[in-house]
Scaffold this motif. Structure first.
Motif, PDB file in Angstrom:
ATOM      1  N   ASN A 287      18.584  22.390  70.400  1.00 57.33           N
ATOM      2  CA  ASN A 287      19.386  22.278  71.623  1.00 57.33           C
ATOM      3  C   ASN A 287      20.766  21.748  71.248  1.00 57.33           C
ATOM      4  O   ASN A 287      20.899  20.595  70.830  1.00 57.33           O
ATOM      5  CB  ASN A 287      18.698  21.346  72.623  1.00 57.33           C
ATOM      6  CG  ASN A 287      19.425  21.330  73.970  1.00 57.33           C
ATOM      7  OD1 ASN A 287      20.508  21.882  74.097  1.00 57.33           O
ATOM      8  ND2 ASN A 287      18.820  20.695  74.959  1.00 57.33           N
ATOM      9  N   MET A 288      21.764  22.613  71.364  1.00 54.79           N
ATOM     10  CA  MET A 288      23.115  22.259  70.954  1.00 54.79           C
ATOM     11  C   MET A 288      24.062  22.125  72.141  1.00 54.79           C
ATOM     12  O   MET A 288      25.240  22.456  72.041  1.00 54.79           O
ATOM     13  CB  MET A 288      23.650  23.305  69.962  1.00 54.79           C
ATOM     14  CG  MET A 288      22.981  23.221  68.617  1.00 54.79           C
ATOM     15  SD  MET A 288      23.420  21.675  67.802  1.00 54.79           S
ATOM     16  CE  MET A 288      22.216  21.641  66.501  1.00 54.79           C
ATOM     17  N   THR A 289      23.559  21.649  73.250  1.00 54.31           N
ATOM     18  CA  THR A 289      24.401  21.495  74.438  1.00 54.31           C
ATOM     19  C   THR A 289      25.551  20.544  74.162  1.00 54.31           C
ATOM     20  O   THR A 289      26.711  20.811  74.516  1.00 54.31           O
ATOM     21  CB  THR A 289      23.560  20.978  75.617  1.00 54.31           C
ATOM     22  OG1 THR A 289      22.481  21.879  75.842  1.00 54.31           O
ATOM     23  CG2 THR A 289      24.421  20.881  76.864  1.00 54.31           C
ATOM     24  N   HIS A 290      25.252  19.436  73.549  1.00 53.42           N
ATOM     25  CA  HIS A 290      26.294  18.460  73.243  1.00 53.42           C
ATOM     26  C   HIS A 290      27.335  19.039  72.283  1.00 53.42           C
ATOM     27  O   HIS A 290      28.543  18.848  72.450  1.00 53.42           O
ATOM     28  CB  HIS A 290      25.668  17.198  72.640  1.00 53.42           C
ATOM     29  CG  HIS A 290      26.683  16.188  72.209  1.00 53.42           C
ATOM     30  ND1 HIS A 290      27.464  15.491  73.113  1.00 53.42           N
ATOM     31  CD2 HIS A 290      27.065  15.770  70.976  1.00 53.42           C
ATOM     32  CE1 HIS A 290      28.272  14.678  72.458  1.00 53.42           C
ATOM     33  NE2 HIS A 290      28.055  14.837  71.158  1.00 53.42           N
ATOM     34  N   MET A 291      26.823  19.750  71.267  1.00 50.37           N
ATOM     35  CA  MET A 291      27.755  20.345  70.301  1.00 50.37           C
ATOM     36  C   MET A 291      28.623  21.408  70.973  1.00 50.37           C
ATOM     37  O   MET A 291      29.792  21.575  70.628  1.00 50.37           O
ATOM     38  CB  MET A 291      26.988  20.958  69.140  1.00 50.37           C
ATOM     39  CG  MET A 291      27.899  21.573  68.096  1.00 50.37           C
ATOM     40  SD  MET A 291      27.032  22.272  66.708  1.00 50.37           S
ATOM     41  CE  MET A 291      28.405  23.057  65.831  1.00 50.37           C
ATOM     42  N   CYS A 292      28.040  22.145  71.905  1.00 50.12           N
ATOM     43  CA  CYS A 292      28.807  23.180  72.604  1.00 50.12           C
ATOM     44  C   CYS A 292      29.994  22.561  73.328  1.00 50.12           C
ATOM     45  O   CYS A 292      31.107  23.095  73.298  1.00 50.12           O
ATOM     46  CB  CYS A 292      27.894  23.914  73.587  1.00 50.12           C
ATOM     47  SG  CYS A 292      28.702  25.295  74.415  1.00 50.12           S
ATOM     48  N   GLU A 293      29.773  21.425  73.966  1.00 50.97           N
ATOM     49  CA  GLU A 293      30.868  20.751  74.662  1.00 50.97           C
ATOM     50  C   GLU A 293      31.926  20.266  73.674  1.00 50.97           C
ATOM     51  O   GLU A 293      33.133  20.386  73.929  1.00 50.97           O
ATOM     52  CB  GLU A 293      30.296  19.567  75.456  1.00 50.97           C
ATOM     53  CG  GLU A 293      29.352  19.989  76.585  1.00 50.97           C
ATOM     54  CD  GLU A 293      28.711  18.795  77.254  1.00 50.97           C
ATOM     55  OE1 GLU A 293      28.928  17.659  76.760  1.00 50.97           O
ATOM     56  OE2 GLU A 293      27.985  18.983  78.251  1.00 50.97           O
ATOM     57  N   GLU A 294      31.465  19.726  72.573  1.00 48.01           N
ATOM     58  CA  GLU A 294      32.401  19.242  71.564  1.00 48.01           C
ATOM     59  C   GLU A 294      33.207  20.399  70.958  1.00 48.01           C
ATOM     60  O   GLU A 294      34.428  20.296  70.754  1.00 48.01           O
ATOM     61  CB  GLU A 294      31.637  18.517  70.459  1.00 48.01           C
ATOM     62  CG  GLU A 294      32.520  17.972  69.337  1.00 48.01           C
ATOM     63  CD  GLU A 294      33.432  16.856  69.800  1.00 48.01           C
ATOM     64  OE1 GLU A 294      34.474  16.639  69.136  1.00 48.01           O
ATOM     65  OE2 GLU A 294      33.126  16.206  70.820  1.00 48.01           O
ATOM     66  N   MET A 295      32.545  21.526  70.667  1.00 46.41           N
ATOM     67  CA  MET A 295      33.237  22.676  70.096  1.00 46.41           C
ATOM     68  C   MET A 295      34.222  23.286  71.081  1.00 46.41           C
ATOM     69  O   MET A 295      35.269  23.808  70.687  1.00 46.41           O
ATOM     70  CB  MET A 295      32.226  23.730  69.641  1.00 46.41           C
ATOM     71  CG  MET A 295      31.426  23.327  68.406  1.00 46.41           C
ATOM     72  SD  MET A 295      32.476  22.962  66.974  1.00 46.41           S
ATOM     73  CE  MET A 295      33.189  24.569  66.652  1.00 46.41           C
ATOM     74  N   GLU A 296      33.905  23.241  72.354  1.00 45.27           N
ATOM     75  CA  GLU A 296      34.843  23.762  73.356  1.00 45.27           C
ATOM     76  C   GLU A 296      36.137  22.962  73.341  1.00 45.27           C
ATOM     77  O   GLU A 296      37.234  23.513  73.458  1.00 45.27           O
ATOM     78  CB  GLU A 296      34.195  23.711  74.745  1.00 45.27           C
ATOM     79  CG  GLU A 296      35.031  24.364  75.833  1.00 45.27           C
ATOM     80  CD  GLU A 296      35.256  25.834  75.573  1.00 45.27           C
ATOM     81  OE1 GLU A 296      36.331  26.334  75.972  1.00 45.27           O
ATOM     82  OE2 GLU A 296      34.386  26.500  74.974  1.00 45.27           O
ATOM     83  N   SER A 297      35.986  21.642  73.199  1.00 43.37           N
ATOM     84  CA  SER A 297      37.187  20.807  73.089  1.00 43.37           C
ATOM     85  C   SER A 297      37.983  21.164  71.841  1.00 43.37           C
ATOM     86  O   SER A 297      39.225  21.271  71.880  1.00 43.37           O
ATOM     87  CB  SER A 297      36.782  19.331  73.055  1.00 43.37           C
ATOM     88  OG  SER A 297      37.911  18.515  72.836  1.00 43.37           O
TER      89      SER A 297
END
Length: 496
Positions: A287-297
């Motif tokens: 589950n990479m939800t947190h990473m997805c948010e970080e990568m979007e930034s």
């Protein structure tokens, strides 16, 4: 020897019939025949019976007791002929020489004519000598004539050589300048491209590091579990081996002694499934939800930096390339994605405050500044009165002096209430009334030190000159726009 004799009629006339060469120190008998002095002396020495006064050609004996007389005219004619032949050979590719030769007719020998005939030949010899003089004069005249024709040709060639030399020098100078400019241009482009590559590489590296930080803890948990279970499994196998050994043991004393130890060891090997847990299908999925948010930034940051690099690259490839600077926008202005259209917004935008942002007037400046070269831009304003022009970067961002039309260091046109005005240093110059005005062309020339404004017809595309400011710029200038009033559909666009 006759076969070696020259086929040139003039050369035959000027040749000795003994040596078949051009006369050298010629002498002439009374009969008119001429010979080289050296040839006569050799002939006399080899033929003892030959009289000193007898002609070797016609065999007629001279009446005078003296030896044959020297004749300077044939000698002079020979020298002139040699000089002409040499000059003709040297200038053969460039000069054309025509020599008129009187055809030599067969002349009877003195023996066949007798004494009277030989005397006539003497006169003929004189005629030949006179004819030699006329040939020399004829050659000099023809040579001078052709030389005079070559004089303007030579002058024309020399003028062309000088012109081509000047053009060649200028071309070499231009070539050197172009190569220098190309080298500098390629270096600038390479720098921006390498910067873009480095941005992508850094983004990739940071992304992988972030991914590793997200994945590694999960891997470490199960690595620890595997190690613990492997150790427990190994101990259980060893205990099992001990029990099997005791089962086979026949010595009762020994069995009784070791059973307590084995029981104790087996009791200590406790298996706790809840401690190690089990991995179901959902837990195996990352589950990479947190990473997805970080990568979007990080994506947003990459887009901003790449966009800046791309704009610099476009500015290098097209020095007149211009976009609006988002940091200068008034909060009631919105910038398009391509950074070329400023639109009015009824709702103020939550832009961060900064020293470059306009706060009193609906204004914006270009991201690029210009300090050299020739530039041309076309702006289209719709739905609002406007002020368009150029200004220095030191234009105030707040207060009444921040308006383009009221500040020194600004050159602009205003269209308001159907009246077109020009402003320079806060001074107004009324131009003309017009109820409809959309497209404006601005030409900036640093070589001519001027800014020229022209209108462009939306129908025909025809240009009409409006006003020219003559300015000696002292610092870089920016393209500047202002909306005089806020209208919902008002916008100003930089056209291609």
């Amino acid at each position: 020897m006759a076969s070696c004799f020259s086929e040139n009629p003039l050369e035959q006339e000027l040749s000795c019939c003994i040596c078949l060469q051009l006369f050298s120190d010629p002498v002439t008998f009374h009969c008119g025949h001429s010979f080289c002095l050296a040839c006569l002396e050799k002939s006399r020495s080899f033929k003892a019976g030959l009289s000193d006064n007898r002609c070797p050609d016609c065999r007629v004996e001279n009446q005078n007791s003296e030896f044959a007389q020297r004749n300077l005219k044939p000698q002079n004619t020979v020298e002139s002929y040699k000089a002409i032949v040499q000059e003709t050979d040297e200038g053969a590719p460039q000069r054309g020489m025509e020599v008129e030769i009187v055809e030599r007719k067969d002349v009877p020998s003195c023996s066949s004519l007798g004494e009277d005939g030989c005397e006539a030949m003497c006169n003929t010899g004189k005629d030949i000598a006179d004819h030699s003089d006329s040939i020399e004069i004829k050659l000099s005249s023809e040579l001078s004539k052709h030389s005079s024709r070559l004089t303007p040709v030579m002058m024309d060639i020399q003028a062309k050589i000088e012109l081509v030399g000047d053009l060649l020098a200028k071309a070499k100078g231009k070539e050197a300048a172009v190569k220098t400019s190309s080298t500098r241009f390629k270096a600038e482009v390479k720098t921006v491209l390498e910067e873009m590559v480095e941005l992508v590489r850094s983004y990739s590296t940071a992304g992988m590091e972030l991914l590793e930080a997200q994945i590694r803890p999960r891997e470490e948990v199960w690595e620890t579990s595997v190690q613990a279970l492997s150790y427990l499994h190994r101990q259980l196998k060893e205990t099992e081996l001990q029990v099997n050994t005791l089962l086979k043991e026949q010595d009762e004393v020994r069995v009784c002694k070791e059973i307590p130890e084995v029981e104790k060891l087996a009791a200590s090997l406790i298996v706790e499934p809840q401690k190690f847990g089990t991995c179901d299908e959902n837990e195996a999925t990352i589950n990479m939800t947190h990473m997805c948010e970080e990568m979007e930034s990080r994506n947003n940051d990459l887009r901003v930096k790449l966009g800046a690099a791309q704009r610099r690259l476009r500015n290098i490839l097209n020095p007149s390339e211009v976009t609006f600077d988002s940091e200068t926008l008034h909060p009631c202005l919105v910038l398009s994605e391509d950074l070329k259209t400023v639109s009015f917004s009824v709702v103020k935008q939550p832009y961060p405050a900064g020293p470059q942002r306009f706060t009193n007037y609906f204004q914006a400046l270009s991201s690029q500044s210009f300090s050299k070269g020739e530039h041309c831009w076309i702006l289209q304003a719709e739905g609002c009165p406007w002020v368009l022009g150029l200004c220095y970067g030191g234009l105030p961002r707040s207060g009444t002096e921040s308006g383009l039309e009221s500040r020194s260091g600004a050159w602009c046109l205003m269209w308001y209430e159907n009246l077109l005005r020009a402003y320079e240093g806060g001074r107004e110059t009324p131009l003309k009334r017009t109820p409809f005005f959309q497209k404006l062309e601005i030409r900036l020339s640093f070589s001519k030190n001027c800014v020229t404004f022209s209108s462009i017809s939306n129908v025909t595309g025809a240009k009409t000159h409006l006003h020219t400011f003559n300015v000696s710029f002292t610092e870089p200038v920016y393209l500047a726009v202002r909306m005089m009033s806020g209208q919902p559909k008002a916008r100003i666009t930089l056209c291609e």
